[in-house]
Design a protein around this motif. Structure first.
Motif, PDB file in Angstrom:
ATOM      1  N   GLU A  29      33.048  36.857  39.303  1.00 49.82           N
ATOM      2  CA  GLU A  29      33.629  37.828  40.228  1.00 49.82           C
ATOM      3  C   GLU A  29      33.026  37.636  41.610  1.00 49.82           C
ATOM      4  OE1 GLU A  29      33.999  41.314  42.700  1.00 49.82           O
ATOM      5  OE2 GLU A  29      32.111  40.560  41.949  1.00 49.82           O
ATOM      6  N   PRO A  39      38.404  36.876  47.498  1.00 54.56           N
ATOM      7  CA  PRO A  39      39.275  36.062  46.639  1.00 54.56           C
ATOM      8  C   PRO A  39      39.185  34.567  46.951  1.00 54.56           C
ATOM      9  CG  PRO A  39      40.441  38.002  47.421  1.00 54.56           C
ATOM     10  CD  PRO A  39      39.141  37.951  48.166  1.00 54.56           C
ATOM     11  N   ALA A  54      38.624  40.891  39.210  1.00 53.90           N
ATOM     12  CA  ALA A  54      38.982  41.334  40.557  1.00 53.90           C
ATOM     13  C   ALA A  54      37.931  42.247  41.175  1.00 53.90           C
ATOM     14  CB  ALA A  54      40.335  42.046  40.530  1.00 53.90           C
TER      15      ALA A  54
END
Length: 194
Positions: A32, A36, A75
């Motif tokens: 994670e 992104p 995410a």
């Protein structure tokens, strides 16, 4: 406790190296990052590193395929923490960030999960103090470079349990690391002298 899934929060170079080693050691890995693009680059780096190992004849293509199959992303730190048995933060050595992550881990982790920090100088005991499970908080210092490439230092906080230490020793050994155990005050006092 048996570790099956490792969550790594932070997909910079250290986080990616640990994810790579964990996936090759046949752990399920959840990587994670708040960015992104950093997460995407991290996954690409791991895939390339595995391909290079196959090309160099150090691993088989089946090992590469299995490692890639073990690798997933999340995410958010909350999502990463929910499924993991061992949750490791690899963010910059800033106490506020690490305490924020340990608070998130404490809130969202499944019962019994171990919380680890890769800090090189900050107090594990201080991070553990913000949780309801200081006995399951530990430092895991992964070394790299020619002299210490396989070294892993486990740093015990003031309340870290022997079960947590033993579990993390097994994780390190499965990754092919030489494991050394230190106390929190050994690390923080050495850093204070820098």
């Amino acid at each position: 406790m048996e570790i099956k899934t490792i969550a790594i929060v932070g997909a910079a170079s250290l986080g990616c190296r640990i994810a790579y080693e964990s996936a090759l050691a046949e752990y399920r890995v959840i990587l994670e990052d708040v960015s992104p693009s950093a997460l995407e680059q991290g996954i690409a780096w791991i895939a390339l590193a595995l391909a290079n190992e196959v090309a160099a004849g150090r691993i088989y293509s089946a090992d590469r395929d299995a490692a890639l199959a073990n690798l997933t992303t999340a995410a958010s730190a909350e999502d990463a923490a929910r499924e993991a048995d061992l949750i490791m933060e690899t963010v910059a050595d800033e106490m506020e960030m690490k305490i924020e992550l340990f608070t998130i881990f404490d809130k969202f982790a499944k019962p019994g999960a171990i919380f680890a920090s890769t800090t090189t100088s900050l107090s594990i005991s201080d991070m553990a103090a913000v949780t309801f499970c200081p006995e399951r908080c530990i430092g895991m210092r992964f070394f790299s470079g020619a002299q210490n490439a396989n070294r892993l230092e486990l740093v015990k906080g003031s309340e870290t349990s022997e079960e947590t230490v033993a579990t993390c020793c097994e994780v390190g050994r499965r990754m092919g690391r030489e494991v050394y155990i230190l106390r929190d005050e050994q690390v923080t006092s050495a850093s204070a002298g820098d």
